[in-house]
Design a protein around this motif. Sequence first.
Motif, PDB file in Angstrom:
ATOM      1  N   VAL A 246       0.841  -1.203   0.000  1.00  0.00           N
ATOM      2  CA  VAL A 246       0.000   0.000   0.000  1.00  0.00           C
ATOM      3  C   VAL A 246       0.876   1.252   0.000  1.00  0.00           C
ATOM      4  N   LEU A 247       1.957   1.225   0.753  1.00  0.00           N
ATOM      5  CA  LEU A 247       2.832   2.391   0.859  1.00  0.00           C
ATOM      6  C   LEU A 247       3.601   2.644  -0.435  1.00  0.00           C
ATOM      7  N   TYR A 248       4.215   1.608  -1.018  1.00  0.00           N
ATOM      8  CA  TYR A 248       4.991   1.888  -2.235  1.00  0.00           C
ATOM      9  C   TYR A 248       4.090   2.186  -3.426  1.00  0.00           C
ATOM     10  N   LYS A 249       2.853   1.672  -3.416  1.00  0.00           N
ATOM     11  CA  LYS A 249       1.911   2.034  -4.475  1.00  0.00           C
ATOM     12  C   LYS A 249       1.465   3.494  -4.324  1.00  0.00           C
ATOM     13  N   HIS A 250       1.344   3.956  -3.085  1.00  0.00           N
ATOM     14  CA  HIS A 250       1.004   5.372  -2.845  1.00  0.00           C
ATOM     15  C   HIS A 250       2.162   6.264  -3.312  1.00  0.00           C
ATOM     16  N   ILE A 251       3.395   5.824  -3.034  1.00  0.00           N
ATOM     17  CA  ILE A 251       4.573   6.549  -3.518  1.00  0.00           C
ATOM     18  C   ILE A 251       4.568   6.612  -5.043  1.00  0.00           C
TER      19      ILE A 251
ATOM     20  N   LEU B 227       7.481   4.180   5.029  1.00  0.00           N
ATOM     21  CA  LEU B 227       7.912   2.892   4.476  1.00  0.00           C
ATOM     22  C   LEU B 227       9.152   2.382   5.210  1.00  0.00           C
ATOM     23  N   LEU B 228      10.131   3.255   5.451  1.00  0.00           N
ATOM     24  CA  LEU B 228      11.337   2.849   6.171  1.00  0.00           C
ATOM     25  C   LEU B 228      11.022   2.416   7.596  1.00  0.00           C
ATOM     26  N   LEU B 229      10.104   3.117   8.238  1.00  0.00           N
ATOM     27  CA  LEU B 229       9.717   2.746   9.604  1.00  0.00           C
ATOM     28  C   LEU B 229       9.061   1.374   9.637  1.00  0.00           C
ATOM     29  N   LYS B 230       8.215   1.092   8.640  1.00  0.00           N
ATOM     30  CA  LYS B 230       7.584  -0.229   8.570  1.00  0.00           C
ATOM     31  C   LYS B 230       8.631  -1.322   8.337  1.00  0.00           C
TER      32      LYS B 230
END
Length: 307
Positions: free
Chosen positions: A144-149, A171-174
């Motif tokens: 979900v995060l890299y698709k938002h990026i 993303l890095l924190l996850k």
Amino acid sequence: MKSDQNIAYYNRVVDLYNDLGLPIEQDAEFTIDSLLDIHSDIPFQSPIFRTNYYSFIFIKNGKGNYTTDEHTFEYEPNTIYFTNPGHLKAFEFYELHDAYLITLSEEFLKTNVHKDVFLEFPFLLAEMVPPQSLEKEKFEEIEVLYKHILKEYKGNSKYKFKLIGNLFVVLLLKIKEQFWSNYYPLEEGNRSSQIVKKFKESLESHYKDLAKGEVQSAFQPQDYAAIQNLSANYLSEVIKSKTGKSITAWIIDKSVSQAKALLKNPDISIKEIGYSLGYSETAHFTNFFKKNTGTSPSKYRKSYLKD
């Protein structure tokens, strides 16, 4: 692109893929691409190469391997792996159905992600990071995060890279939460890897001290050797053999990336930037920057602010 002993050294991912006969576009210090869009013919095996950028690879559905120095790792679906500058690298895809590649420079990390990014995320300096496999549900949280990026990357917001930078922090924190919450940097790798790791940490720490005014002049190779109680020649041999770059090249690249990041802040004068990098005379800093970038600090700043 640079080369050492016939092994190509790439400053940008676009240069790597152009050499592989798989042209892609790149107009910034950050990229995100679908690997399926790039690699239409699978299986695929790359030659050995080095890079001067950071890579994050998200394999939702695919199989293959990648090599970092003397280590080769196999991976399955729902795998994430990461590589940083300097290492010998190669990759191979056996199957590829859904996967994305993010690349970014140190300049982008410092400007848009976090000014103390390596302190907050020490695994970015790791000498060896094996691939990490997730349960399907956990991988989808990161997807979900890299698709938002990706969505922001394709957009035209005036805050595009600030938005990407903030999303990348999440993303890095996850990733840190999932894989590296118990990461101990001094416990990894062989002796040479530990020397390289300590050198990178010392380089980062010294430039923070310069920025804070706690030291007035930039370290030379012999200073970094003294930190580890090594001879300058031995440290130089280890750094060159392990990373493909000399200590001097690492110092120049660090100064340039630091300068570029600071020049994007119009509130800091060029004189202050030069001083924070160990240059007491602005003219000396200007000459250094122009020699290594092909443009002056003022022109670089104007081109960034114009964009």
